[in-house]
Each structure stands twice: as structure tokens, then as C-alpha cells.
Motif scaffolding. Structure first.
Motif, PDB file in Angstrom:
ATOM      1  N   THR A 237       0.835  -1.200   0.000  1.00  0.00           N
ATOM      2  CA  THR A 237       0.000   0.000   0.000  1.00  0.00           C
ATOM      3  C   THR A 237       0.868   1.249   0.000  1.00  0.00           C
ATOM      4  O   THR A 237       1.700   1.436   0.901  1.00  0.00           O
ATOM      5  CB  THR A 237      -0.927   0.022   1.229  1.00  0.00           C
ATOM      6  N   THR A 238       0.693   2.081  -1.007  1.00  0.00           N
ATOM      7  CA  THR A 238       1.312   3.412  -1.058  1.00  0.00           C
ATOM      8  C   THR A 238       0.154   4.392  -1.220  1.00  0.00           C
ATOM      9  O   THR A 238      -0.670   4.511  -0.324  1.00  0.00           O
ATOM     10  CB  THR A 238       2.324   3.504  -2.216  1.00  0.00           C
ATOM     11  N   ASP A 239       0.088   5.080  -2.366  1.00  0.00           N
ATOM     12  CA  ASP A 239      -1.094   5.888  -2.646  1.00  0.00           C
ATOM     13  C   ASP A 239      -2.189   5.034  -3.276  1.00  0.00           C
ATOM     14  O   ASP A 239      -3.299   5.496  -3.524  1.00  0.00           O
ATOM     15  CB  ASP A 239      -0.738   7.059  -3.565  1.00  0.00           C
ATOM     16  N   LYS A 240      -1.843   3.770  -3.528  1.00  0.00           N
ATOM     17  CA  LYS A 240      -2.812   2.790  -4.013  1.00  0.00           C
ATOM     18  C   LYS A 240      -2.466   1.439  -3.398  1.00  0.00           C
ATOM     19  O   LYS A 240      -1.426   1.279  -2.764  1.00  0.00           O
ATOM     20  CB  LYS A 240      -2.787   2.714  -5.537  1.00  0.00           C
ATOM     21  N   GLU A 241      -3.328   0.475  -3.586  1.00  0.00           N
ATOM     22  CA  GLU A 241      -3.121  -0.840  -2.982  1.00  0.00           C
ATOM     23  C   GLU A 241      -3.010  -1.911  -4.053  1.00  0.00           C
ATOM     24  O   GLU A 241      -3.811  -1.968  -4.989  1.00  0.00           O
ATOM     25  CB  GLU A 241      -4.277  -1.175  -2.035  1.00  0.00           C
ATOM     26  N   LEU A 242      -1.979  -2.760  -3.909  1.00  0.00           N
ATOM     27  CA  LEU A 242      -1.793  -3.919  -4.768  1.00  0.00           C
ATOM     28  C   LEU A 242      -1.720  -5.153  -3.879  1.00  0.00           C
ATOM     29  O   LEU A 242      -1.129  -5.107  -2.795  1.00  0.00           O
ATOM     30  CB  LEU A 242      -0.505  -3.803  -5.584  1.00  0.00           C
ATOM     31  N   SER A 243      -2.302  -6.257  -4.337  1.00  0.00           N
ATOM     32  CA  SER A 243      -2.300  -7.473  -3.533  1.00  0.00           C
ATOM     33  C   SER A 243      -2.072  -8.687  -4.424  1.00  0.00           C
ATOM     34  O   SER A 243      -2.701  -8.820  -5.483  1.00  0.00           O
ATOM     35  CB  SER A 243      -3.629  -7.613  -2.780  1.00  0.00           C
ATOM     36  N   LEU A 244      -1.131  -9.552  -3.985  1.00  0.00           N
ATOM     37  CA  LEU A 244      -0.810 -10.765  -4.725  1.00  0.00           C
ATOM     38  C   LEU A 244      -0.966 -11.971  -3.803  1.00  0.00           C
ATOM     39  O   LEU A 244      -0.811 -11.866  -2.586  1.00  0.00           O
ATOM     40  CB  LEU A 244       0.629 -10.747  -5.245  1.00  0.00           C
ATOM     41  N   GLU A 245      -1.220 -13.124  -4.415  1.00  0.00           N
ATOM     42  CA  GLU A 245      -1.349 -14.352  -3.633  1.00  0.00           C
ATOM     43  C   GLU A 245      -0.641 -15.486  -4.352  1.00  0.00           C
ATOM     44  O   GLU A 245      -0.662 -15.569  -5.586  1.00  0.00           O
ATOM     45  CB  GLU A 245      -2.825 -14.687  -3.414  1.00  0.00           C
ATOM     46  N   ARG A 246      -0.019 -16.351  -3.554  1.00  0.00           N
ATOM     47  CA  ARG A 246       0.680 -17.501  -4.115  1.00  0.00           C
ATOM     48  C   ARG A 246      -0.348 -18.593  -4.435  1.00  0.00           C
ATOM     49  O   ARG A 246      -1.146 -18.982  -3.577  1.00  0.00           O
ATOM     50  CB  ARG A 246       1.709 -18.024  -3.108  1.00  0.00           C
ATOM     51  N   GLY A 247      -0.304 -19.078  -5.650  1.00  0.00           N
ATOM     52  CA  GLY A 247      -1.242 -20.123  -6.053  1.00  0.00           C
ATOM     53  C   GLY A 247      -0.548 -21.464  -6.192  1.00  0.00           C
ATOM     54  O   GLY A 247       0.514 -21.710  -5.606  1.00  0.00           O
ATOM     55  N   GLU A 248      -1.149 -22.332  -6.954  1.00  0.00           N
ATOM     56  CA  GLU A 248      -0.564 -23.648  -7.186  1.00  0.00           C
ATOM     57  C   GLU A 248       0.751 -23.507  -7.947  1.00  0.00           C
ATOM     58  O   GLU A 248       0.939 -22.582  -8.733  1.00  0.00           O
ATOM     59  CB  GLU A 248      -1.542 -24.518  -7.976  1.00  0.00           C
ATOM     60  N   ASN A 249       1.659 -24.441  -7.685  1.00  0.00           N
ATOM     61  CA  ASN A 249       2.983 -24.434  -8.326  1.00  0.00           C
ATOM     62  C   ASN A 249       3.772 -23.155  -8.027  1.00  0.00           C
ATOM     63  O   ASN A 249       4.620 -22.739  -8.824  1.00  0.00           O
ATOM     64  CB  ASN A 249       2.850 -24.619  -9.844  1.00  0.00           C
ATOM     65  N   ASN A 250       3.440 -22.518  -6.860  1.00  0.00           N
ATOM     66  CA  ASN A 250       4.141 -21.304  -6.423  1.00  0.00           C
ATOM     67  C   ASN A 250       4.030 -20.153  -7.415  1.00  0.00           C
ATOM     68  O   ASN A 250       4.888 -19.269  -7.449  1.00  0.00           O
ATOM     69  CB  ASN A 250       5.626 -21.596  -6.147  1.00  0.00           C
ATOM     70  N   GLN A 251       2.999 -20.147  -8.201  1.00  0.00           N
ATOM     71  CA  GLN A 251       2.774 -19.063  -9.149  1.00  0.00           C
ATOM     72  C   GLN A 251       1.956 -17.959  -8.479  1.00  0.00           C
ATOM     73  O   GLN A 251       0.985 -18.227  -7.775  1.00  0.00           O
ATOM     74  CB  GLN A 251       2.038 -19.586 -10.388  1.00  0.00           C
ATOM     75  N   TRP A 252       2.368 -16.705  -8.703  1.00  0.00           N
ATOM     76  CA  TRP A 252       1.678 -15.574  -8.097  1.00  0.00           C
ATOM     77  C   TRP A 252       0.611 -15.033  -9.047  1.00  0.00           C
ATOM     78  O   TRP A 252       0.802 -14.983 -10.262  1.00  0.00           O
ATOM     79  CB  TRP A 252       2.676 -14.457  -7.771  1.00  0.00           C
ATOM     80  N   HIS A 253      -0.511 -14.628  -8.440  1.00  0.00           N
ATOM     81  CA  HIS A 253      -1.570 -14.008  -9.235  1.00  0.00           C
ATOM     82  C   HIS A 253      -2.121 -12.807  -8.473  1.00  0.00           C
ATOM     83  O   HIS A 253      -1.977 -12.698  -7.256  1.00  0.00           O
ATOM     84  CB  HIS A 253      -2.700 -15.011  -9.539  1.00  0.00           C
ATOM     85  N   TRP A 254      -2.732 -11.914  -9.215  1.00  0.00           N
ATOM     86  CA  TRP A 254      -3.283 -10.711  -8.606  1.00  0.00           C
ATOM     87  C   TRP A 254      -4.555 -11.017  -7.827  1.00  0.00           C
ATOM     88  O   TRP A 254      -5.427 -11.730  -8.301  1.00  0.00           O
ATOM     89  CB  TRP A 254      -3.621  -9.662  -9.669  1.00  0.00           C
ATOM     90  N   VAL A 255      -4.624 -10.473  -6.608  1.00  0.00           N
ATOM     91  CA  VAL A 255      -5.884 -10.401  -5.879  1.00  0.00           C
ATOM     92  C   VAL A 255      -6.485  -9.026  -6.127  1.00  0.00           C
ATOM     93  O   VAL A 255      -7.690  -8.870  -6.292  1.00  0.00           O
ATOM     94  CB  VAL A 255      -5.670 -10.633  -4.370  1.00  0.00           C
ATOM     95  N   LYS A 256      -5.585  -8.035  -6.176  1.00  0.00           N
ATOM     96  CA  LYS A 256      -5.989  -6.670  -6.504  1.00  0.00           C
ATOM     97  C   LYS A 256      -4.867  -6.044  -7.312  1.00  0.00           C
ATOM     98  O   LYS A 256      -3.764  -5.842  -6.808  1.00  0.00           O
ATOM     99  CB  LYS A 256      -6.254  -5.868  -5.230  1.00  0.00           C
ATOM    100  N   GLY A 257      -5.115  -5.776  -8.567  1.00  0.00           N
ATOM    101  CA  GLY A 257      -4.097  -5.228  -9.443  1.00  0.00           C
ATOM    102  C   GLY A 257      -4.190  -5.866 -10.816  1.00  0.00           C
ATOM    103  O   GLY A 257      -4.876  -6.877 -11.014  1.00  0.00           O
ATOM    104  N   THR A 258      -3.494  -5.292 -11.765  1.00  0.00           N
ATOM    105  CA  THR A 258      -3.523  -5.808 -13.131  1.00  0.00           C
ATOM    106  C   THR A 258      -2.127  -5.745 -13.731  1.00  0.00           C
ATOM    107  O   THR A 258      -1.224  -5.107 -13.181  1.00  0.00           O
ATOM    108  CB  THR A 258      -4.475  -4.969 -14.015  1.00  0.00           C
ATOM    109  N   GLY A 259      -1.953  -6.390 -14.865  1.00  0.00           N
ATOM    110  CA  GLY A 259      -0.687  -6.349 -15.572  1.00  0.00           C
ATOM    111  C   GLY A 259       0.164  -7.573 -15.281  1.00  0.00           C
ATOM    112  O   GLY A 259      -0.185  -8.452 -14.484  1.00  0.00           O
TER     113      GLY A 259
END
Length: 341
Positions: A237-259
Motif C-alpha cells: 500500500t502506497t497511494d494505491k493498494e496492490l495485492s498478490l497471492e501464491r497459487g498452485e505451483n508457487n505461481q503468483w496471481h493478482w488479488v488486486k491489481g492488473t498487468g
């Protein structure tokens, strides 16, 4: 040593400049020190009265015999046997006590539920006090402690041993064996005394200043102790919030955010965050630390169900190379390098 017989030197004039008494078993005996030898300017004539003869001795003997009792005193502030040291109590009137306790080869803050202490800092304090030498002995018998601010010391440090149960030699509990009291400051010095000794000494002012009276400043420098792969969700969290989560095979995906997610940068952040160390502790949090309006907040979980959470808050710059920071599971504010995270 050159020996002159009394007969051979009967016409030699020996001017006695000084004399010293050497106390034997029965009576005092006198050593007389005369003028400098004409033949060797590094020698002086001496006469030991019982022998009735004149000698020469190295000229420096005068300096040795002029030694005053105070010159022979051990001017170390304190000497202790660190093998029996188990507790250090730092007491400031009106502010409570900080108790540091030995736990094997490490130290804890006993007054803070035995939270791990910065053992290196505790050992440096012990060494510093052991090596400290008094600048001067102010009074041999301190009959007026108020004059030096030692009737009500502004700081006291007590060394104690500790036994968990009664033994043949000691009772269970804490057994103090030395207390250093610090009183009034004067110029570059502060007056101090061992409470079981009669004399007052002056020591450098910086010694008392380096004894932290805030228990939070004695905390260990390690902030988080995890493995990078234990972190399951990460929120930035800075002036906006980004959130990532570890999924299967240790791959990260966005919970909040794009790109696209930069896996290398995420891994570098996890490596730093999971094993974060403070540069130093500042103590209790103050408004100027800037934590009420943080520059950056990092929240992360270390369980697959995201119920075990942790938070790092980064506030104002402490100086050109560091930031003020706070972790939710720790008391007070610490400093981290600007390269972190």
C-alpha cells in the motif's frame, strides 16, 4: 648499581634532597636521595642509612619513590566476574526498570516478557563498563552525596546473579552484587559511585548517555524470521493498494491489481521481508517518525488460509540512508536501510 665505600668517599659531599622511609618489621629505615652524579647525569647518589654507604641509582628512582597512594589505585569504574552475571537492571526514577536477563549465551528483556534482546548490544555495554576508567577520584569519603547528585541518582545500573532454586551456597532468586549510581553532570563529566564503596569518581559524560533506559531499544535487531516460501499473500500500500497471492505451483496471481507480475522483483522483496533486520532501535514511537501517514505499508500472511498476518509500516526518513519503521508485533520504532524493501 655502583657501590662506593664510605672510606673511599669520605670527602664526597652528598646533598640530601629527599628521603623515604622503608618500613621493616621493627622500625622504619631511611633511604636518602642526594644530588646527580657528576660522572653520569642519569644517576643520583643515594644513601641507605643502616648500611652507612653511598650508592648511585638510576635517576628515575626519584619519580618512582614520589608515587602517591592515589597513583596506585585501580581507576576502573567497576570490575565484576561476568561468569556470575545473570541480570542487569537499569533503573531510572519515575520511568520504571529495564531488566536484561542472561539465557544461555543470549540475553532477553525480562521486564518485557522475556522478549529476545540484542545480545551483542548487551555484551558491548558490559565490556564498556568493565573497561571504563574514572577521570579522577573526586572524594574518598562521600559524606555529601547531594553535592554530586548521588543522593537521588538519575540512573542506577545493578549487576545480579540469579538462581532458580536454593543451593548450599545461595538462595533462590536474584542476588545483587554491584550497583553503579550516576549523578549530576558537570561539563564533559558525570559523577558516579559504586554504592558499596565510599568514594566518588568523575567519568566521561557519554558513558551514562549510552545506557539506554527505554526497554524497546534493547530489542533484538531481527524483525521477521520466516522463509520466503512461507509468505502466502502480500499486500503493498502506497497511494494505491496492490495485492498478490501464491497459487498452485508457487505461481503468483493478482488479488488486486492488473498487468504482468515481475516474478524476480517479487522474489527479491520476499527474501528481504522474510528475514528483515533493523539497523538500530529508536525507542518509543514519536510523531516525527511519520508512521501515522506512512510512505509504504507491507502486509503479508504466512498461512494458506491467510489468518496469520504481519505488517511492516515505513514512515519518515531517519536520515539520508535510512527510514523509520514499525512492525505490528513489536514495540517501538526502528530504523531500516533505504534499500529495504
Amino acid at each position: 648499581i655502583t657501590l662506593f665505600s664510605q672510606e673511599g668517599k669520605k670527602d664526597q659531599k652528598v646533598e640530601t634532597a629527599d628521603s623515604s622511609k622503608i618500613v621493616g618489621e621493627d622500625k622504619g629505615q631511611t633511604l636518602q636521595i642526594g644530588s646527580i652524579s657528576e660522572k653520569d647525569k642519569d644517576q643520583v647518589y643515594v644513601r641507605f642509612a643502616p648500611r652507612g654507604a653511598v650508592y648511585t641509582l638510576p635517576r628515575k628512582i626519584k619519580g618512582t619513590l614520589n608515587t602517591k597512594p592515589a597513583d596506585l589505585r585501580d581507576n576502573h569504574l567497576v570490575r565484576i566476574d561476568t561468569n556470575i552475571l545473570d541480570r542487569i537492571t537499569i533503573d531510572v526514577p519515575g520511568k520504571g526498570k529495564t531488566v536484561l536477563a542472561r539465557n544461555g549465551g543470549n540475553w532477553t528483556i525480562a521486564s518485557q516478557n522475556n522478549a529476545p534482546a540484542d545480545s551483542g548490544a548487551v555484551r558491548r555495554l558490559i565490556d564498556s563498563l568493565q573497561n571504563e576508567r574514572g577521570t579522577k577520584f573526586v572524594e574518598d569519603v562521600a559524606s555529601n552525596l547531594q553535592k554530586y547528585g548521588l543522593d537521588k541518582p538519575r540512573l542506577q545500573l545493578t549487576y545480579s546473579s540469579f538462581a532458580s532454586e536454593n543451593t548450599a551456597e545461595t538462595k533462590a532468586g536474584e542476588q545483587p552484587f554491584a550497583t553503579i549510581a550516576f549523578g549530576k553532570e558537570e561539563g564533559d563529566y558525570v559523577y558516579a559511585r559504586l554504592t558499596d564503596e565510599p568514594f566518588v569518581v568523575a567519568v566521561r559524560r557519554g558513558l551514562a548517555d549510552q545506557i539506554s533506559t527505554d526497554p524497546s531499544q534493547w530489542q533484538e535487531l531481527s524483525i521477521f524470521k520466516f522463509k520466503p516460501d512461507q509468505i502466502h499473500r502480500l499486500t503493498i500500500t502506497t497511494d494505491k493498494e496492490l495485492s498478490l497471492e501464491r497459487g498452485e505451483n508457487n505461481q503468483w496471481h493478482w488479488v488486486k491489481g492488473t498487468g504482468e507480475i515481475d516474478g524476480t522483483r517479487v522474489q527479491a522483496l520476499l527474501n528481504t521481508l522474510s528475514n528483515l533486520h533493523a539497523v538500530r532501535w529508536l525507542g518509543a514511537t514519536k510523531p516525527q517518525n511519520g508512521l501515522e501517514k506512512p510512505q509504504l505499508t507491507l502486509a503479508f500472511t504466512t498461512s494458506p488460509d491467510n489468518k496469520v498476518s504481519h505488517k511492516l509500516i515505513i514512515g519518515a526518513p531517519a536520515n539520508d540512508a535510512t527510514w523509520c519503521a514499525h512492525a505490528d508485533a513489536r514495540e517501538g520504532t526502528f530504523v531500516i536501510s533505504k534499500g529495504v524493501p
